[in-house]
Design a protein around this motif. Structure first.
Motif, mmCIF file in Angstrom:
data_model
loop_
_atom_site.group_PDB
_atom_site.id
_atom_site.type_symbol
_atom_site.label_atom_id
_atom_site.label_comp_id
_atom_site.label_asym_id
_atom_site.label_seq_id
_atom_site.Cartn_x
_atom_site.Cartn_y
_atom_site.Cartn_z
ATOM 1 N N ILE A 79 82.153 4.008 39.143
ATOM 2 C CA ILE A 79 80.932 4.741 39.696
ATOM 3 C C ILE A 79 80.093 3.425 40.115
ATOM 4 C CG2 ILE A 79 79.189 6.136 39.596
ATOM 5 C CD1 ILE A 79 80.892 7.900 37.766
ATOM 6 N N ASP A 80 79.973 2.882 41.194
ATOM 7 C CA ASP A 80 79.115 1.656 41.492
ATOM 8 C C ASP A 80 77.800 1.852 41.993
ATOM 9 O OD1 ASP A 80 81.227 0.666 44.171
ATOM 10 O OD2 ASP A 80 79.697 2.342 44.196
ATOM 11 N N THR A 101 72.230 10.998 34.212
ATOM 12 C CA THR A 101 73.461 10.478 33.907
ATOM 13 C C THR A 101 74.191 9.840 35.381
ATOM 14 O OG1 THR A 101 75.901 10.870 33.257
ATOM 15 C CG2 THR A 101 74.701 12.401 34.443
ATOM 16 N N SER A 102 75.263 8.981 35.382
ATOM 17 C CA SER A 102 75.675 8.627 36.718
ATOM 18 C C SER A 102 76.629 9.431 37.676
ATOM 19 C CB SER A 102 76.557 7.224 36.181
ATOM 20 O OG SER A 102 77.570 7.577 35.282
ATOM 21 N N LEU A 112 81.426 15.644 39.633
ATOM 22 C CA LEU A 112 82.659 15.706 38.430
ATOM 23 C C LEU A 112 83.314 16.855 38.508
ATOM 24 C CD1 LEU A 112 83.648 14.750 35.516
ATOM 25 C CD2 LEU A 112 81.667 16.168 34.633
ATOM 26 N N ASN A 113 83.021 17.793 39.027
ATOM 27 C CA ASN A 113 83.500 19.101 39.345
ATOM 28 C C ASN A 113 84.752 18.946 40.254
ATOM 29 O OD1 ASN A 113 84.482 21.781 38.457
ATOM 30 N ND2 ASN A 113 83.530 22.426 40.273
ATOM 31 N N ALA A 114 84.452 18.250 41.379
ATOM 32 C CA ALA A 114 85.147 18.032 42.635
ATOM 33 C C ALA A 114 86.349 16.976 42.143
ATOM 34 C CB ALA A 114 84.169 17.561 43.899
ATOM 35 N N LEU A 163 86.764 10.497 30.153
ATOM 36 C CA LEU A 163 85.298 10.635 30.778
ATOM 37 C C LEU A 163 84.418 9.774 30.039
ATOM 38 C CD1 LEU A 163 83.444 11.726 33.055
ATOM 39 C CD2 LEU A 163 83.315 13.798 31.430
ATOM 40 N N ASP A 164 84.484 8.298 30.498
ATOM 41 C CA ASP A 164 83.573 7.375 29.767
ATOM 42 C C ASP A 164 82.264 7.365 30.387
ATOM 43 O OD1 ASP A 164 83.472 3.864 29.370
ATOM 44 O OD2 ASP A 164 82.931 5.377 27.880
ATOM 45 N N ILE A 165 81.495 8.619 30.340
ATOM 46 C CA ILE A 165 80.082 8.829 30.684
ATOM 47 C C ILE A 165 79.621 9.687 29.426
ATOM 48 C CG2 ILE A 165 78.780 9.703 32.281
ATOM 49 C CD1 ILE A 165 80.822 8.700 34.466
#
Length: 777
Positions: free
Chosen positions: A428-429, A446-447, A453-455, A470-472
């Motif tokens: 995610i840039d 959050t990013s 996220l769901n999509a 999920l590294d968020i």
């Protein structure tokens, strides 16, 4: 290295409770951890013990008490004694599970591994507290190499300058033997190897005193009748049928024996706590006594088991524990036999092994001819001095920064490896963040929005990845019902949290509330003092107050999920190392390679980076959501989702490939490096980074000092010597780089310093010698 744990009890009263201070550290070093707590009042505990003690002393066995107290009948109340023992054990452990004592218990579990060899010292002057069966503390069941000793709160260290005996010198005293078989004790002692034993059978008081004054004894042994009086304040041994005496009546002789080297006293007799207390006042290093009256056969079997283990090379505490536990085979006839042996310790002294009590036989050294000695004297002296200086500097951390910089340079010098085809990284840039905002999506700190996220999860699930990471951070609940259900039900989804750090007063970051603990992993990286990530923390015990309770790292959890369908499940070796299949991940110690005195808690290993440029295939969030994806790119892979943006949510880390902000690596790519290391080691036999043992490193480092000395002898002309040293230094670097590629981090900086330093020192001496020779001419 072995560990030392000290439990100090204050406010000594069962009616008011006990203050407790816990110290944990390495053997022979200052404690590194200290915490205080309390044990609550428990006035009924002495009563439980007294009831058991009364039942135990009525079992009718032939005890080694004073001769007048020996029972001549045997009324069996064994079952009653065992029942009361179970009650005492249960109540004792309930007391130790008290909430006020819990922080100490948890700190113990955090700092000590089950494989550690641990000496535990209980410091208290409360005789009732000393008598309790501390070996039955349920916590010790997890630590098979742990044994407990009791100690006085006041102690002093006695310096023992002594002439080492050719063999272990034992003074064996056989006292009044009425009603017991002390001949068996003598037979067991005579079987000891490498021991010089002097037997005194029913001696007179003057005779015993003379022997104590006369020679340097290593071990004092007593078999016969003994007892404690006055609430365990004093003890008495029975020398013969007419004479008995207290420790105080042998005070000067015993004090002389201790000052001359007496290390251990073994009282294989009854009720020895009074004897121990008086001997402790004389600062004897260690004692082994029996806390209660001891049956004759139990005393003999314990002595046999203990001497076999101790003389066989086991440390004192391990030998006592093994001998004590072997007594369980007698408990059908002698209930609670395993309760009896107790170590009494002077906390200022470190127990010696049987081998340390005897001199080391040094090999004969051939005297070199005078001319050859003169030729080698300068080189040998310079090599030894330079090696000592460099190793001392290294031990105290003076070279750690330079060694880590050399490590980084070698990591950058290695050939690039191909990307890992088992991974796909979705980043995610800054453009992805802007796209989400233009679409009216709420990011909520959050990013990645709930909608995106769901999509993303829906699209990934269609292509059946093996694991999704999920590294968020999402320490807040999802709002969309569809996303809530998907986070809960996606069995291959791993969420992330951050562990706490009490040293900087942070409680960490909670995991996504919808993801259960078994699908959580901590994201913590270990940065060295220069901020660079060189170590991989694979597992650890979370702190009590941490908001993140995951035991395994995020990267480790994803690797587990990938390997599980292949029939590979995690397990631990007896040394506490993680094992996957046939691959063992060795844990770092506080002194490993170039590291000196680091915090090595948890499962840490060196991170063998795969590549600097491209660790795996990478796509952006917008690309994967807006474009059709080839199923082969996702199927059976680990999908990592993380941040690469440098604007709102930067997550960048310094690595050996760059520490400046503009060349740092996104955290999700560091996670990919760690996952790839685990999978490649297990499935492709890619080498893990390891280090040599201390002595192997010492030989390696010293050998380059020798090489430097040889170069200085071979070339006395400075320009030629400088050229030779430069070439050999290059060879040293190439050797270290080759070994690093093969998975071994060897010391380059101290070796290079010794190569140059020894050559320079000898060269300067040669120049000085040449100058004086010319001056004389």
């Amino acid at each position: 290295m072995a560990k030392l744990v000290v439990l100090k009890f204050t406010d000594a009263s069962f009616n008011e409770g006990f203050g407790v201070n816990l110290q944990i550290g390495e053997e022979s070093d200052r404690p590194t951890t200290e915490i205080t707590g309390r044990l609550p009042p428990c006035p009924e505990m002495p009563l439980y013990y007294t009831r058991w003690q009364s039942s135990y002393r009525q079992t009718g066995n032939s005890y080694r008490l004073d001769a007048e107290k020996i029972q001549v009948t045997n009324v069996s109340i064994t079952q009653s004694c065992q029942d009361l023992a179970h009650v005492l054990q249960a109540r004792f452990n309930t007391w130790l599970r008290a909430e006020e004592f819990r922080p100490l218990r948890e700190k113990w579990l955090e700092k000590l591994m089950p494989t550690d060899e641990v000496r535990v010292i209980l410091q208290t002057d409360n005789s009732q507290l000393q008598r309790l069966p501390w070996h039955l503390w349920e916590l010790l069941d997890r630590y098979p190499k742990t044994e407990i000793a009791i100690a006085s709160p006041t102690y002093d260290r006695i310096l023992q300058p002594r002439t080492q005996n050719p063999k272990v010198k034992i003074l064996a005293i056989v006292g009044n033997s009425q009603g017991i078989d002390t001949q068996a004790d003598l037979a067991i002692l005579q079987q000891c190897q490498n021991a010089d034993i002097t037997f005194l059978v029913e001696p007179q008081r003057q005779e015993l005193s003379d022997y104590l004054w006369g020679k340097n004894w290593d071990i004092l042994f007593f078999a016969g009748h003994s007892s404690s009086q006055g609430d365990d304040v004093t003890g008495r041994i029975y020398l013969n049928k007419t004479d008995s005496l207290s420790i105080n009546e042998l005070k000067y002789a015993l004090k002389q024996a201790i000052e001359k080297g007496l290390h251990l006293a073994i009282f294989n007799s009854c009720d020895g706590l009074g004897l121990a207390r008086e001997l402790a006042d004389l600062q004897i290093p260690q004692m082994v006594i029996m806390r209660e009256p001891v049956p004759d056969q139990v005393a003999q079997e314990f002595l046999k088991y203990f001497l076999t283990s101790f003389a066989g090379g086991k440390p004192l505490y391990q030998a006592v524990r093994q001998a004590r536990e072997r007594l369980q085979g007698l408990e059908d006839r002698f209930p609670c036999a395993t309760w009896l042996p107790v170590i009494c310790q002077n906390p200022a002294q470190i127990p010696l092994t049987w081998q340390e009590l005897t001199p080391t036989v040094m090999p004969e050294v051939q005297i070199l001819p005078q001319s050859l000695k003169l030729r080698w004297k300068l080189g040998l002296f310079s090599s030894v001095v330079m090696t000592g200086i460099i190793l001392g500097l290294r031990f105290f951390g003076g070279l750690q920064s330079a060694e880590l910089q050399a490590f980084d340079f070698m990591m950058r010098s290695r050939p690039e490896e191909s990307p890992d085809s088992r991974l796909l990284i979705i980043t995610i840039d800054d453009d992805d963040l802007a796209t989400q905002r233009r679409n009216g999506e709420i990011l909520k700190g959050t990013s990645l929005s709930d909608k995106s996220l769901n999509a993303l999860l829906i699209k990934l699930e269609q292509h059946r990845p093996r694991a999704i990471g999920l590294d968020i951070y999402r320490d807040f609940p999802a709002e969309q019902p569809d996303l809530i259900l998907r986070l809960q039900k996606t069995a291959n989804l791993i969420g992330v949290c951050k562990g706490s750090d009490s040293t900087v007063m942070t409680k960490g970051i909670e995991p996504p509330p919808e993801i259960p603990k078994k699908r959580q992993g901590f994201s913590d990286f270990i940065r060295d003092t220069d901020g660079v990530v060189r170590r991989h923390l694979m597992f650890f015990t979370p702190e009590t107050a941490s908001l993140c309770t995951a035991d395994y790292a995020f990267s480790t959890q994803l690797a587990f999920r990938y390997l599980l369908p292949l029939g590979i499940e995690p397990k631990f070796t007896p040394q506490g190392n993680l094992q996957l299949g046939n691959t063992v991940f060795p844990r770092l110690s506080s002194r490993s390679g170039g590291y000196q005195g680091i915090d090595a808690n948890g499962g840490q290993t060196l991170l063998n980076y795969r590549a600097a440029k491209k660790i795996a295939e990478t796509v952006t969030l917008t690309q994967i959501l807006s474009s059709p994806m080839n199923s082969d790119v996702i199927k059976d892979r680990i999908i990592l989702i993380g941040v690469k943006a440098r604007g709102d949510f930067p997550d960048y880390w310094a690595t050996p490939y760059g520490s400046r902000l503009d060349v740092q690596t996104p955290g999700v790519l560091v996670q990919a490096q760690m996952i790839s290391q685990i999978l490649s080691a297990v499935l492709n036999k890619r080498p893990l980074l390891t280090v040599w043992s201390y002595w192997f490193e010492f030989i390696w480092i010293w050998s380059w000092s020798v090489v430097g000395g040889l170069l200085a002898w071979r070339w006395r002309w400075l320009p030629m010597l400088a050229l030779a040293v430069g070439i050999i230094s290059g060879v040293l670097y190439l050797l270290c780089l080759s070994l690093l590629i093969w998975g071994i981090w060897v010391p380059f900086v101290p070796s290079a310093l010794l190569l140059v330093g020894t050559a320079g020192a000898i060269s300067m001496q040669n120049c000085k010698s040449d100058f004086w020779q010319k001056f004389k001419k």
